[in-house]
Design an enzyme around this catalytic site. Structure first.
Site, PDB file in Angstrom:
ATOM      1  N   LYS A 146       1.149  -1.421   0.234  1.00  0.00           N
ATOM      2  CA  LYS A 146      -0.654   0.141  -0.070  1.00  0.00           C
ATOM      3  C   LYS A 146       0.791   1.336  -0.117  1.00  0.00           C
ATOM      4  O   LYS A 146       2.405   1.163  -0.574  1.00  0.00           O
ATOM      5  CB  LYS A 146      -1.261   0.328   1.481  1.00  0.00           C
TER       6      LYS A 146
HETATM    7  C1  LIG Z   1      -5.437  -4.254   0.996  1.00  0.00           C
HETATM    8  C2  LIG Z   1      -6.941  -4.394   1.196  1.00  0.00           C
HETATM    9  C3  LIG Z   1      -8.067  -4.319   2.060  1.00  0.00           C
HETATM   10  C4  LIG Z   1      -6.932  -5.397   3.386  1.00  0.00           C
HETATM   11  O1  LIG Z   1      -5.791  -4.578   4.035  1.00  0.00           O
HETATM   12  P1  LIG Z   1      -5.213  -5.215   4.858  1.00  0.00           P
HETATM   13  O2  LIG Z   1      -4.753  -4.126   5.377  1.00  0.00           O
HETATM   14  O3  LIG Z   1      -4.126  -6.530   4.468  1.00  0.00           O
HETATM   15  O4  LIG Z   1      -6.073  -5.841   5.957  1.00  0.00           O
HETATM   16  C5  LIG Z   1      -8.557  -4.045   1.702  1.00  0.00           C
HETATM   17  N1  LIG Z   1      -9.424  -3.821   0.705  1.00  0.00           N
HETATM   18  C6  LIG Z   1      -9.291  -3.048   0.303  1.00  0.00           C
HETATM   19  C7  LIG Z   1      -9.640  -2.567  -1.135  1.00  0.00           C
HETATM   20  C8  LIG Z   1      -7.745  -3.327  -0.186  1.00  0.00           C
HETATM   21  O5  LIG Z   1      -6.921  -3.182  -1.118  1.00  0.00           O
END
Ligand SMILES: *Cc1c(COP(=O)(O)O)cnc(C)c1O
Length: 386
Positions: free
Chosen positions: A187
Site C-alpha cells: 500500500k
Molecule cells: C489491501 C486491501 C484490504 C485489506 O487490507 P489489509 O491491511 O491487508 O487487511 C481491504 N480492502 C482493499 C480494497 C484492499 O486493497
C-alpha cells in the site's frame, strides 16, 4: 536493439529508508514492542494528516473494517451494499458480522460503485454502504452520503487504496461515518501489516478502542504504561486487533514522506499516460474534477479484441521480461465461495465481469527508478502485437 533488465521488478515493492530501520531498532532496544508510545504518536500523526476527529491504529485494514462494522451495529439480518470490484477482505468483514453483503455493479470506466445502482438495491433491511475507493480514486461521496442520510444508513469506507485521496476539498477519512485504511506492504504507506480507522464520532471511536483490544475497559495502551498495575474489566467480547509499536515505528516515517511519494507516483502515472496514449489499451479514466487521486494502482485494460492478446498472456509476457504485475481484482462475484453461497452469476455484474477479465496493474511504487519506468514502458509496448 532489445535489452532486458537483469533483476526482477517485483510488483508493489515498498520503499523503506534508513529512518524506518533506525526507528525499528530503537523500538527493539527500548523493549517496548507491543502497543505503546509509538502507536500513540502514529495515531496522532495520522489523525492530523487526515484531519479526522479520531484515528485508531489496528493490525490490518481488514480488522479495521470488521471493527467499524461491529461498532456500527451490523449483524444478522442486516444487508450491506458494496461493490464486487474489491478485495475479498471487504466482503469477508461483512460476512463475519453476520450481515449479508449485497453487491451492486460498478461503472465500467471509473471502476467504482455506481450510486444509482445502490439506490435500487436498498431494502428495508439495508443498514450500511461500503464504498471502496478503488486504485485510489475517490467514490462519488456526495451521492453516497445523500443516499445514506435519506435512508438512515451507515457509510463505512474501504480506503485501503486511498490514504492521500481528497473528494471536493474533503480528505477521504472525514466524509463517511467510519473509514478504514491499510498499511499492508504493497500500500502507499506501509507498516508491514497494519491499518487505521478514522471517525468524527466520539462514541464510535470509544467502541473501536475497546473492541480492538479484547473488549477491555481501559484505554488500550495506558494499561502497558509504568504507572503500576491496573485491574482491567472486560465490557465486550472484543478482538485482538491492536497495532504494535514495531509496526508504528515504520509507519511514522512512511507517513512523514507521504507527500513526496505521492508526487513520485504522480510522475510515474503521467509518464505511463503519455507512453501508452497511442496503444490499443484501456487507460485509467481521467481524474474527476476537484478530487485528488491517491495513485495507488495504475491499471491497464487488455481487451483481446483490441490488443490481440488476453490479459493473462500480457502478464506472462511482462513476467518473461522480468516485470511483475498484479490483478485488482477478479470480482468478488466470480469467486467460488460467494458464487455458491449467494448464487452470483458473471452476467449479474456485467461491468465488474468485464473489468475482472481485462484489468492488470503495472508497477507504480515510488521506489521505481527512471530506468525501471523505462523498462516497464518498453515491456508493455513490446507485449502488444503490432
Ligand atoms: C489491501 C486491501 C484490504 C485489506 O487490507 P489489509 O491491511 O491487508 O487487511 C481491504 N480492502 C482493499 C480494497 C484492499 O486493497
Amino acid at each position: 536493439m532489445i535489452t532486458m533488465r537483469n533483476d526482477y521488478l517485483t510488483f508493489g515493492a515498498p520503499s523503506i529508508e534508513q529512518a524506518e530501520i533506525d526507528e525499528v531498532v530503537d523500538c527493539l532496544r527500548s523493549g517496548w514492542l507491543g502497543t505503546g508510545p509509538k502507536v500513540a504518536r502514529f495515531e496522532e500523526m495520522f489523525r492530523q494528516y487526515i484531519g479526522s476527529g479520531h484515528a485508531m491504529a489496528v493490525n490490518s485494514c481488514t480488522a479495521g473494517l470488521h471493527l467499524s462494522m461491529i461498532a456500527a451495529g451490523l449483524g444478522a439480518g442486516d444487508e450491506v451494499i458494496t461493490t464486487p470490484m474489491t478485495f475479498c477482505a471487504t466482503i469477508n468483514s461483512i460476512i463475519h458480522t453476520g450481515a449479508t453483503p449485497v453487491l451492486v455493479d460498478c461503472d465500467r470506466d471509473t471502476q467504482l460503485i455506481d450510486p444509482q445502482r445502490i439506490e435500487k438495491a436498498i431494502t428495508p433491511r439495508t443498514r450500511a454502504i461500503v464504498p471502496v475507493h478503488l486504485c485510489g480514486r475517490p467514490c462519488d461521496m456526495d451521492a453516497i452520503m445523500d443516499l445514506a442520510s435519506r435512508y438512515g444508513l451507515a457509510v463505512i469506507e474501504d480506503a485501503a487504496h486511498a490514504i492521500e485521496a481528497v473528494y471536493k476539498g474533503r480528505k477521504v477519512g472525514t466524509i463517511g461515518h467510519l473509514t478504514a485504511f491499510s498499511f499492508y506492504v504493497t500500500k502507499n504507506v506501509v507498516t508491514g501489516e497494519g491499518g487505521m480507522v478514522t471517525t468524527g464520532d466520539n462514541e464510535l471511536a470509544d467502541k473501536i478502542k475497546v473492541y480492538a483490544l479484547h473488549g477491555l475497559s481501559q484505554d488500550a495502551w495506558k494499561r502497558f504504561s509504568d504507572d503500576g498495575y491496573k485491574h482491567y474489566q472486560v465490557v465486550f467480547p472484543g478482538f485482538k486487533y491492536n497495532m504494535m509499536d514495531l509496526q508504528a515505528a515504520i509507519g511514522l516515517h512512511q507517513l512523514s514522506r507521504v507527500t513526496v511519494t505521492l508526487k513520485r507516483r504522480n510522475e510515474i502515472w503521467q509518464a505511463y499516460n503519455r507512453a501508452f496514449a497511442d496503444l490499443p489499451l484501456g487507460l485509467p479514466a481521467p481524474d474527476d474534477p476537484d478530487t485528488v487521486h491517491a495513485r495507488h494502482l495504475y491499471t491497464l485494460m487488455i481487451d483481446p479484441d483490441r490488443c490481440g492478446i488476453t490479459r493473462d498472456e500480457f502478464m506472462e509476457r511482462l513476467h518473461r521480461r522480468n516485470i511483475g504485475t498484479g490483478v485488482h481484482y477478479v470480482g468478488v462475484h466470480l469467486h467460488p465461495y460467494y458464487r455458491s453461497l449467494y448464487g452470483y452469476r458473471p452476467e449479474d455484474f456485467p461491468n465488474a465481469t468485464w473489468i475482472s477479465e481485462r484489468t492488470v496493474s503495472i508497477p507504480l511504487s515510488p521506489k521505481l527508478s527512471d530506468a525501471d519506468i523505462g523498462d516497464v514502458i518498453e515491456s508493455v509496448r513490446m507485449a502488444i502485437p503490432e
